[in-house]
Write an enzyme that holds these catalytic residues in place. Structure first.
Site, PDB file in Angstrom:
ATOM      1  N   CYS A   1       0.836  -1.201   0.000  1.00 15.93           N
ATOM      2  CA  CYS A   1       0.000   0.000   0.000  1.00 15.93           C
ATOM      3  C   CYS A   1       0.866   1.244   0.000  1.00 15.93           C
ATOM      4  O   CYS A   1       2.096   1.170   0.067  1.00 15.93           O
ATOM      5  CB  CYS A   1      -0.950   0.012   1.193  1.00 15.93           C
ATOM      6  SG  CYS A   1      -0.087   0.128   2.770  1.00 15.93           S
TER       7      CYS A   1
ATOM      8  N   ASP B   1      15.278  19.279 -33.071  1.00 20.07           N
ATOM      9  CA  ASP B   1      16.036  18.063 -33.372  1.00 20.07           C
ATOM     10  C   ASP B   1      17.539  18.278 -33.464  1.00 20.07           C
ATOM     11  O   ASP B   1      18.301  17.327 -33.487  1.00 20.07           O
ATOM     12  CB  ASP B   1      15.551  17.447 -34.690  1.00 20.07           C
ATOM     13  CG  ASP B   1      16.044  18.232 -35.894  1.00 20.07           C
ATOM     14  OD1 ASP B   1      16.121  19.474 -35.801  1.00 20.07           O
ATOM     15  OD2 ASP B   1      16.353  17.608 -36.923  1.00 20.07           O
TER      16      ASP B   1
ATOM     17  N   ASP C   1      19.523  23.002 -30.765  1.00 18.20           N
ATOM     18  CA  ASP C   1      18.220  23.043 -30.097  1.00 18.20           C
ATOM     19  C   ASP C   1      18.312  22.589 -28.643  1.00 18.20           C
ATOM     20  O   ASP C   1      17.357  22.773 -27.881  1.00 18.20           O
ATOM     21  CB  ASP C   1      17.207  22.130 -30.814  1.00 18.20           C
ATOM     22  CG  ASP C   1      16.832  22.652 -32.195  1.00 18.20           C
ATOM     23  OD1 ASP C   1      16.880  23.887 -32.375  1.00 18.20           O
ATOM     24  OD2 ASP C   1      16.522  21.840 -33.074  1.00 18.20           O
TER      25      ASP C   1
ATOM     26  N   CYS D   1       3.408   1.753   2.713  1.00 14.53           N
ATOM     27  CA  CYS D   1       4.640   0.968   2.539  1.00 14.53           C
ATOM     28  C   CYS D   1       5.676   1.785   1.782  1.00 14.53           C
ATOM     29  O   CYS D   1       6.865   1.777   2.119  1.00 14.53           O
ATOM     30  CB  CYS D   1       4.364  -0.323   1.773  1.00 14.53           C
ATOM     31  SG  CYS D   1       3.237  -1.461   2.583  1.00 14.53           S
TER      32      CYS D   1
ATOM     33  N   ASP E   1      10.915  24.295 -33.829  1.00 16.48           N
ATOM     34  CA  ASP E   1      12.075  24.661 -34.632  1.00 16.48           C
ATOM     35  C   ASP E   1      11.744  24.305 -36.077  1.00 16.48           C
ATOM     36  O   ASP E   1      11.007  23.347 -36.337  1.00 16.48           O
ATOM     37  CB  ASP E   1      13.297  23.886 -34.150  1.00 16.48           C
ATOM     38  CG  ASP E   1      14.495  24.094 -35.051  1.00 16.48           C
ATOM     39  OD1 ASP E   1      14.947  25.233 -35.162  1.00 16.48           O
ATOM     40  OD2 ASP E   1      14.948  23.101 -35.657  1.00 16.48           O
TER      41      ASP E   1
END
Length: 776
Positions: free
Chosen positions: A22, A643, A647, A25, A444
């Site tokens: 639970c 990419d 960037d 825990c 971009d």
């Protein structure tokens, strides 16, 4: 900076934990781990049953952490940690089998006990049959035997964990079950063997309640374990993509070895239909390889000498050999699995509320149970002691915070797994929550909105210059640059069979252009700002530059020995899916911005073609972070998609950085989310998955909190004065077990999320709508 240095100085230790049931825990394990000297952070996930710990080098070891966990009352699973590993899968199967067997055994013993006791209460014929045959006292002895076997057999797991945690003053779900069932069983034992010590009229037995509670909670645990297994299906499928063996060249012969026996530099032989075992570079032969699992592209990719291959992809018809360049945890597939696991094990900000509540929940419940007992004992109807015991036990059982602990991690686990199946990797779990709140998506242009494969479309020379000579000089200079525009110019020169010369004093200035000396002449190629800075007048090409810009082209200029020589346009076609992706983002209620190094006219022409809302033009690579800050504006949350290497800072600066997986490793490492293919429609998919997952988490949390908020007062007897309504401990156990199963079932619905609307196809881009690339 100091915090970053501290993070970089730590090392990660991950392991699987046994025995957690639970939310309390999780809190206990985290507290125990954090108390170990040298631990800087610890995150424990109930759904994955994993701990991810950051420690300072030279301090805490895995053995130290394991001892801390064992002292807290839990275990550490031996072997390699992580979903999908053989030892983890074997342990989970063993756990499910053990729970199934325990549940069946408990049910086998509880069934007659339940029939005997409850049948006596509701069916007069059953009561008369028992009285005429075995009698009341023998009936109680039989119930004692059956209930004792259930409690100390299948139910022993609750006692051996629950009571020690109670003594440590850190009670958990097991403590609640242990207290409740032991109280019911203990009271019944006294009523059976020493009824005279109890007040008159209170010597009732509740053996069936103790046994039914154990059986129903075991059933809930069994269903929970099975459902947890289904939440990890995405990881299992990813692991299943890995080849089991490889055919490698050893000592002049080709031998088949297990995957973990492949070493760097091994020559691997691939036959038609083979699954590629590890990452590598083709040495000889050629074929087509199905890389859909990585790129999402259905068309197989051609592989010839020098091409890169990825482990887990499938060879089609040809045969080839390749050199193993990445093995084990370094392969692309292993890194994908690691990313998904990390996201599944992460804690979202919303989890902080749950952690605060569960940290004090169980002690409060025990206090409520004690108050319930006292109130019924003092003010309740006769027999007070029986009412007090039954209602206190019902409170203890109904309040187990299983559903609360599972609400968030199971949704994260299923949501990130589903995203992985769609080619979307959440590298950081918190991005799953942040992305849904994005107000604007900034894109971009180069390589993200465009194909990243530019072509030279226009070359207009100034009076007195020769076109072939200009192309030769410009291409000779650009051959020393790695920029896509430079490659396009060089390719065009090669198609015209123009021989190139060597350039001296080559210098590249990002965002401006390149300079150098070719055949004794000083050559400058770049954007208008580069020539203006060099003092070269470009007014004579103003009309041509404007015309190119209106067509969405980015004009470049060439100068020889300080004199304007030509205007050049290099076009980078828009990706076929870019317009559909932007329309999808608009449909999700988001604004879309484009960041580009193009001049204003070109940038706005492109924006009109694609339906982009905001444009930040003439941005130098070093200025993208400032552009992100400007777009974020007054409290807007921003997601940035890129990419390239340049960037990376912008990806890190954005609220959520989304890297196109076909881009560079640096960009991917800087991002929070990775799109495995170059299809920008996946940005909308990622946002849709994020929204669906957070909606699912809120549903689970509402159910978990509402369940406890409503039923604890009912179990305590709040409705008894109104309609004589009481909640029996057995029904409380059933409701508690069903609440966890409900949360898990609701989370599993995310496996069916199909975020892209049916028929949502990309629109083709007309030739005159090609997006052009800036020289930046």
């Amino acid at each position: 900076m100091n915090r970053m240095n501290q993070v970089n100085a730590t090392k990660s230790i991950d392991f699987d934990i046994e025995g957690m049931t639970c939310a309390s825990c999780v809190s206990r394990v985290e507290k125990s781990i954090r108390a170990v000297p040298g631990v800087t952070s610890a995150s424990v996930n109930l759904a994955t049953e994993r701990a991810m710990v950051e420690v300072l080098p030279g301090t805490a070891t895995k053995d130290d952490l394991a001892r801390a966990i064992e002292i807290a009352g839990y275990g550490v699973r031996k072997g390699e940690a992580g979903a999908g590993t053989p030892n983890r899968e074997e342990a989970k199967r063993a756990e499910v089998t053990a729970l199934r067997n325990a549940t069946l055994f408990a049910a086998f013993l509880t069934a007659p006990l339940f029939v005997i006791e409850m049948g006596s209460h509701f069916i007069p014929a059953v009561h008369m049959f028992i009285m005429d045959t075995i009698g009341m006292q023998t009936n109680r002895y039989l119930q004692f035997v059956l209930a004792t076997i259930v409690l100390f057999g299948p139910g022993r797991r609750f006692l051996v964990t629950g009571f020690p945690n109670l003594w440590r003053r850190s009670p958990d779900m097991n403590s609640l079950v242990a207290l409740g069932t032991s109280a019911a069983w203990g009271y019944s034992v006294v009523a059976t063997f020493a009824p005279n010590v109890l007040p008159v009229g209170t010597s009732n037995v509740y053996y069936e309640a103790a046994a039914v509670i154990i059986t129903l909670i075991l059933l809930g645990r069994y269903l929970e374990a099975r459902a947890k297994g289904r939440t990890g299906q995405a990881i299992k499928r990813l692991v299943g993509l890995q080849a089991k063996t490889a055919r490698v060249q050893r000592g002049g012969a080709i031998v088949e070895v297990s995957l973990d026996a492949v070493t760097l530099g091994d020559i691997v032989h691939i036959r038609p239909g083979d699954k590629i075992p590890v990452d590598g570079r083709v040495l000889s032969g050629s074929s087509y390889v199905d890389e859909a699992m990585i790129t999402g592209e259905p068309v197989p990719a051609q592989k010839t000498e020098g091409a890169e291959v990825v482990g887990g992809t499938i060879n089609k018809t040809g045969a080839f050999t390749f050199e193993a360049t990445r093995i084990g945890r370094d392969t692309v597939l292993a890194q994908i699995i690691a990313m998904v696991e990390a996201a599944q094990g992460a804690k979202l900000p919303i989890q902080a509320l749950v952690d605060r509540v569960t940290g004090v929940f169980v002690p409060i419940v025990i206090g409520v149970a004690v108050m319930t007992f006292l109130v019924w004992l003092i003010f309740g109807p006769s027999p007070q002691l029986s009412f007090a015991l039954v209602n206190a036990v019902a409170v203890l059982i109904i309040a187990c915070p299983c559903a609360m602990g599972l609400a968030t991690p199971t949704s994260i686990m299923v949501g990130t797994g589903r995203a992985a199946e769609l080619g979307i990797l959440f590298r950081k779990g918190e991005a799953l929550q942040t992305l849904r709140s994005a107000d604007i998506v900034a894109l971009d242009k180069t390589g993200t909105l465009t194909m990243g494969q530019p072509e030279l479309t226009d070359l207009v020379v100034a009076p007195g210059f020769d076109e072939a000579e200009i192309l030769k000089l410009v291409a000779s200079l650009e051959q020393h640059s790695e920029h896509p525009i430079a490659e396009a110019i060089v390719r065009h020169a090669n198609t015209r069979s123009i021989g190139l010369m060597t350039a001296a004093d080559f210098d590249a200035d990002p965002g401006f252009g390149v300079t150098g000396v070719v055949d004794g002449r000083k050559v400058l190629v770049g954007a208008d700002r580069a020539l203006q800075r060099a003092g070269v007048e470009i007014a004579s090409f103003a009309d041509q530059a404007l015309g190119l810009a209106q067509l969405g082209k980015s004009p470049l200029f060439a100068a020889l020995d300080g004199q304007l020589a030509a205007i050049i346009a290099v076009a980078d076609p828009i990706k076929p899916t870019s317009r559909a992706a932007i329309e999808r983002l608009h449909s999700l209620g988001l604004r879309v911005a484009m960041i580009t190094g193009d001049n204003e006219k070109t940038a706005h022409a492109v924006a009109r073609q694609l339906g982009i809302d905001e444009v930040v033009a003439e941005v130098l690579p070093s200025g993208k972070v400032d552009a992100i800050k400007a777009l974020r504006g007054a409290g807007r949350r921003l997601a940035f998609v890129g990419d390239g290497i340049n960037d990376a800072p912008a990806l890190a600066e954005a609220d959520v950085g989304i890297a196109v997986g076909t881009g560079t490793d640096i960009a991917i490492e800087s991002a929070d989310v990775v799109l495995m293919s170059g299809d920008l429609r996946a940005v909308g998919d990622a946002i849709a998955v994020s929204k669906a997952t957070l909606r699912n988490i809120k549903q689970n949390l509402f159910w978990a909190f509402a369940y406890n908020t409503i039923l604890i007062p009912v179990a305590a007897g709040l409705l008894y004065p109104v309609g004589g309504i009481l909640l029996s401990p057995a029904l409380a156990a059933g409701a508690m077990a069903l609440s966890s199963v409900f949360v898990l079932g609701n989370a599993l619905r995310l496996r069916r999320v199909s975020p892209r609307p049916v028929g949502h196809q990309s629109r083709s881009v007309q030739p005159d709508a090609e997006m052009k690339l800036e020289h930046a």
